[in-house]
Motif scaffolding. Sequence first.
Motif, PDB file in Angstrom:
ATOM      1  N   ALA A  46       0.918  -1.158   0.130  1.00  0.00           N
ATOM      2  CA  ALA A  46       0.121  -0.023   0.027  1.00  0.00           C
ATOM      3  C   ALA A  46       0.849   1.227  -0.065  1.00  0.00           C
ATOM      4  O   ALA A  46       0.685   2.359  -0.487  1.00  0.00           O
ATOM      5  N   VAL A  47       2.023   1.103   0.686  1.00  0.00           N
ATOM      6  CA  VAL A  47       2.996   2.305   0.815  1.00  0.00           C
ATOM      7  C   VAL A  47       4.061   2.416   0.213  1.00  0.00           C
ATOM      8  O   VAL A  47       5.007   3.371   0.005  1.00  0.00           O
ATOM      9  N   SER A  48       4.620   1.249  -0.472  1.00  0.00           N
ATOM     10  CA  SER A  48       5.816   1.303  -1.036  1.00  0.00           C
ATOM     11  C   SER A  48       5.572   0.441  -2.459  1.00  0.00           C
ATOM     12  O   SER A  48       5.201  -0.346  -2.818  1.00  0.00           O
ATOM     13  N   LYS A  49       6.138   1.461  -3.500  1.00  0.00           N
ATOM     14  CA  LYS A  49       6.125   1.045  -4.858  1.00  0.00           C
ATOM     15  C   LYS A  49       7.109  -0.210  -5.212  1.00  0.00           C
ATOM     16  O   LYS A  49       6.484  -0.899  -6.017  1.00  0.00           O
ATOM     17  N   THR A  50       8.070  -0.229  -4.298  1.00  0.00           N
ATOM     18  CA  THR A  50       8.930  -1.404  -4.993  1.00  0.00           C
ATOM     19  C   THR A  50       8.230  -2.643  -4.183  1.00  0.00           C
ATOM     20  O   THR A  50       8.440  -3.687  -5.157  1.00  0.00           O
ATOM     21  N   ALA A  51       7.444  -2.541  -3.113  1.00  0.00           N
ATOM     22  CA  ALA A  51       7.107  -3.816  -2.519  1.00  0.00           C
ATOM     23  C   ALA A  51       5.637  -4.224  -3.617  1.00  0.00           C
ATOM     24  O   ALA A  51       5.638  -5.257  -3.941  1.00  0.00           O
ATOM     25  N   ALA A  52       4.824  -3.137  -4.256  1.00  0.00           N
ATOM     26  CA  ALA A  52       3.805  -3.422  -4.903  1.00  0.00           C
ATOM     27  C   ALA A  52       4.454  -3.990  -6.415  1.00  0.00           C
ATOM     28  O   ALA A  52       3.869  -5.155  -7.021  1.00  0.00           O
ATOM     29  N   ARG A  53       5.452  -3.678  -6.723  1.00  0.00           N
ATOM     30  CA  ARG A  53       6.136  -3.952  -8.230  1.00  0.00           C
ATOM     31  C   ARG A  53       6.749  -5.543  -7.957  1.00  0.00           C
ATOM     32  O   ARG A  53       6.497  -6.516  -8.768  1.00  0.00           O
ATOM     33  N   GLN A  54       7.340  -5.748  -6.767  1.00  0.00           N
ATOM     34  CA  GLN A  54       7.749  -7.143  -6.292  1.00  0.00           C
ATOM     35  C   GLN A  54       6.663  -8.346  -6.440  1.00  0.00           C
ATOM     36  O   GLN A  54       6.830  -9.502  -6.662  1.00  0.00           O
ATOM     37  N   LYS A  55       5.490  -7.742  -5.797  1.00  0.00           N
ATOM     38  CA  LYS A  55       4.250  -8.812  -5.750  1.00  0.00           C
ATOM     39  C   LYS A  55       3.592  -8.683  -7.097  1.00  0.00           C
ATOM     40  O   LYS A  55       2.224  -9.078  -7.352  1.00  0.00           O
ATOM     41  N   GLU A  56       3.911  -7.730  -8.271  1.00  0.00           N
ATOM     42  CA  GLU A  56       3.275  -7.622  -9.534  1.00  0.00           C
ATOM     43  C   GLU A  56       1.735  -7.063  -9.248  1.00  0.00           C
ATOM     44  O   GLU A  56       1.028  -7.650  -9.856  1.00  0.00           O
ATOM     45  N   ASP A 101      -0.833  -4.534 -10.020  1.00  0.00           N
ATOM     46  CA  ASP A 101      -1.093  -3.476 -10.946  1.00  0.00           C
ATOM     47  C   ASP A 101      -2.101  -2.629 -10.477  1.00  0.00           C
ATOM     48  O   ASP A 101      -3.398  -3.019 -10.379  1.00  0.00           O
ATOM     49  N   SER A 102      -2.029  -1.529  -9.788  1.00  0.00           N
ATOM     50  CA  SER A 102      -2.829  -0.751  -9.246  1.00  0.00           C
ATOM     51  C   SER A 102      -2.536   0.777  -8.982  1.00  0.00           C
ATOM     52  O   SER A 102      -1.307   1.133  -9.072  1.00  0.00           O
ATOM     53  N   GLU A 103      -3.562   1.625  -9.228  1.00  0.00           N
ATOM     54  CA  GLU A 103      -3.301   3.100  -9.031  1.00  0.00           C
ATOM     55  C   GLU A 103      -2.928   3.606  -7.764  1.00  0.00           C
ATOM     56  O   GLU A 103      -2.496   4.521  -7.489  1.00  0.00           O
ATOM     57  N   VAL A 104      -3.585   2.755  -6.635  1.00  0.00           N
ATOM     58  CA  VAL A 104      -3.236   3.005  -5.411  1.00  0.00           C
ATOM     59  C   VAL A 104      -2.085   2.350  -4.735  1.00  0.00           C
ATOM     60  O   VAL A 104      -1.441   2.944  -4.049  1.00  0.00           O
ATOM     61  N   ALA A 105      -1.688   1.184  -5.239  1.00  0.00           N
ATOM     62  CA  ALA A 105      -0.589   0.507  -4.446  1.00  0.00           C
ATOM     63  C   ALA A 105       0.648   1.592  -4.666  1.00  0.00           C
ATOM     64  O   ALA A 105       1.099   1.708  -5.715  1.00  0.00           O
ATOM     65  N   GLY A 106       1.316   1.724  -3.418  1.00  0.00           N
ATOM     66  CA  GLY A 106       2.505   2.393  -3.305  1.00  0.00           C
ATOM     67  C   GLY A 106       2.487   3.892  -3.274  1.00  0.00           C
ATOM     68  O   GLY A 106       3.328   4.662  -3.430  1.00  0.00           O
TER      69      GLY A 106
END
Length: 301
Positions: free
Chosen positions: A219-229, A231-236
């Motif tokens: 939710a707060v880290s774009k890196t974590a969102a990318r690592q878990k693939e 695809d969201s406008e909110v994630a990170g």
Amino acid sequence: MKTLTELKESIQQQEIKHIVAVANAAEQEVLQSIKSALKEELCKFLLFGDKDQMNRKAQEIGLDLNSKHIQIRHEVKDVAGAAVKAVHDNEAHIVMKGNVSTKQLLKAVLNKDYGLRSGNVLSHVALFEVPNQEKLIFLTDAAMNVSPSLHEKKEIIQNAVKVAHSIGVEIPKVAAIAPVEVINEAMESTTDAAILTQMNRRGQIKGCLVDGPLGFDNAVSKTAARQKEIDSEVAGDTDIILVPTIEVGNALYKSFVYFANSKVAAIISGAKAPIVLTSRADSAESKLLSLSLALKTLKNN
């Protein structure tokens, strides 16, 4: 806005017209925040409590209670009720908790005769300035709703979105967090998050973008969102973190303050008027910033 100082400075540009009713102002940190607010010309005050105690404590910090922007009402029997009633009767615009319990103040707020009920769910909205983040982040609900239902979560989101709009976040991004970012029927937090996301997409939750379930990390880290693939406008890029229960919210709130040295402003939203409901352990600075947030919501409504 990127800092809570910017929030406070945006209030300073206004003409002083709003009055804050303080429930038992005979407490040093409360009086210190009042002193700072007067110095920065943020608002006026209507102080309730034991007049002698207020005078003694004000003298200790060099606060002149004879200021033209202060009125004092001697009240020792029902100080919370008196402060809330002042707002109900349009003598003041904001209720601020002083040296009273949260239970006492909320009992007065919910009073059927003179309270501030609006028919909506009341919820705690905290705004954090976290040192390693590029923008301010909202957290809700860390203090009011213990285990909110799906309907209550919807209203908690709307309350937070309303506050976000008031500080200039036009389309806030809301992350409904859960232990995992996939739907697990055994975890109500994940199914509620998914339903809230769909409700937002169908226009049942307006003025924001909702996505979930999301883990706190993605939710707060774009890196974590990318690592878990993901695809969201909110994630990170989250503006508002919606927690599933008060335990999660309370732990995050205190972690931000004590582990990350975050600054925080917090109010109760959903009533007929903003309520500054800080902890007695909160600093005078936090109380002042919370007051600034309450004033900002008034300015934009």
